[in-house]
Enzyme design. Structure first.
Site, PDB file in Angstrom:
ATOM      1  N   ASN A  39       0.867  -1.179   0.000  1.00  0.00           N
ATOM      2  CA  ASN A  39       0.000   0.000   0.000  1.00  0.00           C
ATOM      3  C   ASN A  39       0.906   1.232   0.000  1.00  0.00           C
ATOM      4  O   ASN A  39       1.480   1.592   1.023  1.00  0.00           O
ATOM      5  CB  ASN A  39      -0.888  -0.039   1.246  1.00  0.00           C
ATOM      6  CG  ASN A  39      -1.830   1.148   1.326  1.00  0.00           C
ATOM      7  OD1 ASN A  39      -1.758   2.064   0.494  1.00  0.00           O
ATOM      8  ND2 ASN A  39      -2.693   1.150   2.319  1.00  0.00           N
ATOM      9  N   HIS A  91     -17.352   2.581   8.338  1.00  0.00           N
ATOM     10  CA  HIS A  91     -15.886   2.619   8.444  1.00  0.00           C
ATOM     11  C   HIS A  91     -15.547   3.993   9.016  1.00  0.00           C
ATOM     12  O   HIS A  91     -15.594   5.003   8.314  1.00  0.00           O
ATOM     13  CB  HIS A  91     -15.263   2.412   7.058  1.00  0.00           C
ATOM     14  CG  HIS A  91     -13.768   2.495   7.057  1.00  0.00           C
ATOM     15  ND1 HIS A  91     -12.950   1.405   6.846  1.00  0.00           N
ATOM     16  CD2 HIS A  91     -12.926   3.550   7.244  1.00  0.00           C
ATOM     17  CE1 HIS A  91     -11.690   1.783   6.915  1.00  0.00           C
ATOM     18  NE2 HIS A  91     -11.646   3.084   7.151  1.00  0.00           N
ATOM     19  N   LEU A  92     -15.255   4.037  10.313  1.00  0.00           N
ATOM     20  CA  LEU A  92     -15.057   5.324  10.991  1.00  0.00           C
ATOM     21  C   LEU A  92     -13.613   5.415  11.481  1.00  0.00           C
ATOM     22  O   LEU A  92     -13.235   4.801  12.482  1.00  0.00           O
ATOM     23  CB  LEU A  92     -16.033   5.448  12.173  1.00  0.00           C
ATOM     24  CG  LEU A  92     -17.510   5.150  11.868  1.00  0.00           C
ATOM     25  CD1 LEU A  92     -18.359   5.264  13.124  1.00  0.00           C
ATOM     26  CD2 LEU A  92     -18.050   6.067  10.775  1.00  0.00           C
ATOM     27  N   ARG A 105     -11.524  16.494   7.387  1.00  0.00           N
ATOM     28  CA  ARG A 105     -12.278  16.780   6.152  1.00  0.00           C
ATOM     29  C   ARG A 105     -13.703  17.225   6.477  1.00  0.00           C
ATOM     30  O   ARG A 105     -14.320  16.663   7.383  1.00  0.00           O
ATOM     31  CB  ARG A 105     -12.336  15.525   5.278  1.00  0.00           C
ATOM     32  CG  ARG A 105     -11.009  15.197   4.620  1.00  0.00           C
ATOM     33  CD  ARG A 105     -11.091  13.897   3.851  1.00  0.00           C
ATOM     34  NE  ARG A 105     -10.089  12.954   4.327  1.00  0.00           N
ATOM     35  CZ  ARG A 105     -10.074  11.668   4.025  1.00  0.00           C
ATOM     36  NH1 ARG A 105     -11.003  11.159   3.238  1.00  0.00           N
ATOM     37  NH2 ARG A 105      -9.134  10.885   4.511  1.00  0.00           N
ATOM     38  N   ASP A 165      -8.174  13.956  16.452  1.00  0.00           N
ATOM     39  CA  ASP A 165      -8.163  12.618  17.052  1.00  0.00           C
ATOM     40  C   ASP A 165      -9.301  12.505  18.063  1.00  0.00           C
ATOM     41  O   ASP A 165      -9.402  13.310  18.990  1.00  0.00           O
ATOM     42  CB  ASP A 165      -6.809  12.363  17.721  1.00  0.00           C
ATOM     43  CG  ASP A 165      -6.638  10.908  18.077  1.00  0.00           C
ATOM     44  OD1 ASP A 165      -7.499  10.365  18.803  1.00  0.00           O
ATOM     45  OD2 ASP A 165      -5.661  10.302  17.626  1.00  0.00           O
ATOM     46  N   ASN A 194     -12.836   1.048  18.251  1.00  0.00           N
ATOM     47  CA  ASN A 194     -12.302   1.360  19.586  1.00  0.00           C
ATOM     48  C   ASN A 194     -13.161   2.238  20.485  1.00  0.00           C
ATOM     49  O   ASN A 194     -12.985   2.203  21.698  1.00  0.00           O
ATOM     50  CB  ASN A 194     -10.931   2.044  19.440  1.00  0.00           C
ATOM     51  CG  ASN A 194      -9.909   1.095  18.867  1.00  0.00           C
ATOM     52  OD1 ASN A 194      -9.644   0.041  19.438  1.00  0.00           O
ATOM     53  ND2 ASN A 194      -9.354   1.438  17.717  1.00  0.00           N
TER      54      ASN A 194
HETATM   55  P1  AMP Z   1      -7.826   4.828  11.300  1.00  0.00           P
HETATM   56  O1  AMP Z   1      -7.811   5.893  10.236  1.00  0.00           O
HETATM   57  O2  AMP Z   1      -8.785   3.726  11.015  1.00  0.00           O
HETATM   58  O3  AMP Z   1      -6.453   4.347  11.672  1.00  0.00           O
HETATM   59  O4  AMP Z   1      -8.387   5.550  12.616  1.00  0.00           O
HETATM   60  C1  AMP Z   1      -7.618   6.489  13.323  1.00  0.00           C
HETATM   61  C2  AMP Z   1      -8.513   7.264  14.287  1.00  0.00           C
HETATM   62  O5  AMP Z   1      -9.197   6.370  15.161  1.00  0.00           O
HETATM   63  C3  AMP Z   1      -7.726   8.161  15.222  1.00  0.00           C
HETATM   64  O6  AMP Z   1      -7.453   9.394  14.652  1.00  0.00           O
HETATM   65  C4  AMP Z   1      -8.681   8.305  16.385  1.00  0.00           C
HETATM   66  O7  AMP Z   1      -9.504   9.417  16.122  1.00  0.00           O
HETATM   67  C5  AMP Z   1      -9.514   7.052  16.373  1.00  0.00           C
HETATM   68  N1  AMP Z   1      -9.251   6.193  17.538  1.00  0.00           N
HETATM   69  C6  AMP Z   1      -8.290   5.266  17.681  1.00  0.00           C
HETATM   70  N2  AMP Z   1      -8.358   4.681  18.908  1.00  0.00           N
HETATM   71  C7  AMP Z   1      -9.403   5.262  19.550  1.00  0.00           C
HETATM   72  C8  AMP Z   1     -10.003   5.114  20.849  1.00  0.00           C
HETATM   73  N3  AMP Z   1      -9.541   4.241  21.740  1.00  0.00           N
HETATM   74  N4  AMP Z   1     -11.053   5.904  21.145  1.00  0.00           N
HETATM   75  C9  AMP Z   1     -11.529   6.804  20.258  1.00  0.00           C
HETATM   76  N5  AMP Z   1     -11.010   6.983  19.026  1.00  0.00           N
HETATM   77  C10 AMP Z   1      -9.973   6.234  18.672  1.00  0.00           C
END
Ligand code: AMP
Length: 400
Positions: A7, A208-209, A241, A283, A335
């Site tokens: 990737n 997908h969040l 975004r 985040d 998560n």
């Molecule tokens: P990804 O793009 O799928 O890697 O998701 C990354 C995002 O997931 C991070 O920027 C966080 O906003 C969120 N995230 C990861 N761990 C947690 C958690 N324990 N609680 C809340 N949000 C989380």
């Protein structure tokens, strides 16, 4: 058969070597800062200690050379020689209307990926560089392209045509494409497997969040609508975004703030979303902490995010008549128990009910969060795009 999944981003490269007998990850890693000072590889071979390789990498070819060295390294490698890598699967962001499925890479495919670079100028060019570098280093190894957009090619025209003059679709292919397709496909298939049902009989909404977020309606295993659009800027409010906004806001701000196209594009992609609303962070962990400390704008950002997800779920319930399964995946979906709860609150009218005791504290594991077996099954399923890419690669290479 061992498959290497690649990737390639503009300055980064993620890789995974998967043994398809048992679908076991043999090694994986991340290359950062390609072409920038401070390039490094974080390499993990299963069962061995992590190795960090810090060496200048002027381009992707050099980065891949070092990745392949790490994969076959006598001490910290996973296989003895490159001959043990039977095929390579490449993640490609945009396949446009040319690809509804993964394909073996040949000259014609390369031409089409290049043509679609116009639709994804930030993403397809590094993907192409990755393929070319691999071809040079492993000329005899078959390569497969797996597209983020392919799963959504089943979306019907009434969900992909925008209400602007039709000639722009004909001339420039401006339409909804959708992204995260490999993830939506994986979690929807996995949901059916876990529930022991045929996916053809299920209406599934997949959320997908993560840093980028999208929601998809999957009817009988086929994507029929998704929240991202012509670009990954559309749909939900995301980390940075904007998601959907009134398009008239753009010329208005450009005029008031004297912004160029690049500047407004940067504002919508990098300074908006929950970061823009809260003024604190993109985040969700930071925002959840700030909210607990009483920060009003952090709470507002989280409320807006949850509301938008909720609206898409309800819209897809309307399109499919009922939702049998609701899946949460990616960083936030996997998560954040509080975000899952917030999204589902108020959706009881659609049969969506999360049992608090099943949801609380659940992180990064497969789990059903609902109790009522006659209503919607609400699930957490960690996504695995690499495995999906490896599976498609195996299938295509085996059938050659
Ligand atoms: P990804 O793009 O799928 O890697 O998701 C990354 C995002 O997931 C991070 O920027 C966080 O906003 C969120 N995230 C990861 N761990 C947690 C958690 N324990 N609680 C809340 N949000 C989380």
């Amino acid at each position: 058969m061992n498959i290497l999944v690649i990737n390639c981003g503009s300055s980064s490269l993620k890789y995974q070597l998967v043994d398809m007998n048992g679908e076991e990850v043999l090694a994986k890693g991340l290359v950062e800062r390609i072409g920038i000072e401070g390039s490094r590889i974080k390499h993990d071979t299963t069962g061995k200690d992590r190795v960090v390789i810090e060496e200048p990498m002027k381009d992707h070819k050099r980065a891949l050379e070092l990745v392949l060295n790490a994969v076959v390294h006598a001490e910290y490698g996973a296989v003895k020689s490159l001959d043990e890598i039977n095929a390579v699967g490449h993640r490609i962001v945009h396949g446009g209307e040319d690809f509804a499925e993964s394909v073996i890479i040949n000259d014609k495919v390369m031409e089409a990926i290049e043509k679609n670079s116009e639709l994804a100028p930030l993403h397809n060019p590094p993907n192409i560089i990755g393929i070319n570098a691999c071809k040079e280093l492993m000329p005899a190894t078959p390569m497969v392209a797996v597209f983020d957009t392919a799963f959504h090619q089943t979306i019907p025209a009434d969900n992909y045509i925008y209400a602007i003059p039709y000639e722009y679709y004909e001339k420039y292919k401006i339409r909804r494409y959708g992204f995260h397709g490999t993830s939506h496909k994986y979690v929807s298939q996995r949901a059916a497997e876990i529930l022991g049902k045929d996916i053809k009989d299920l209406n599934i909404v997949t959320c997908h969040l993560g840093n980028g977020s999208s929601v998809t309606a999957v009817e009988g295993g086929r994507s029929i609508d998704t929240s991202m659009g012509f670009t990954p800027l559309a749909g939900l409010a995301m980390g940075t975004r904007s998601g959907d906004i009134d398009p008239a806001i753009i010329p208005f701000i450009m005029d008031k703030e004297n912004l160029t196209f690049d500047e407004v594009n940067n504002m919508l992609n990098k300074k908006s979303g929950v970061l823009g609303i809260s003024g604190i962070s993109s985040d969700f962990r930071d925002l959840e902490i700030a909210e607990q400390e009483g920060n009003v704008r952090a709470k507002l950002a989280l409320d807006i995010f949850a509301n938008k997800v909720k609206k898409y779920i309800a819209a897809y319930a309307a399109q499919m008549c009922r939702i049998d399964v609701l899946v949460f995946t990616a960083g936030i979906g996997e998560n954040s128990d509080s975000m899952r709860e917030r999204i589902c609150e108020g959706l009881e009218c659609l049969g969506i009910r999360v049992a608090k005791e099943l949801n609380d504290g659940v992180r990064g594991i497969e789990k059903v969060l609902s109790k009522d077996l006659t209503a919607t099954a609400v699930m957490v399923i960690p996504t695995n795009e690499e495995l999906m890419i490896a599976r498609d690669t195996l299938e295509l290479v085996s059938n050659r």
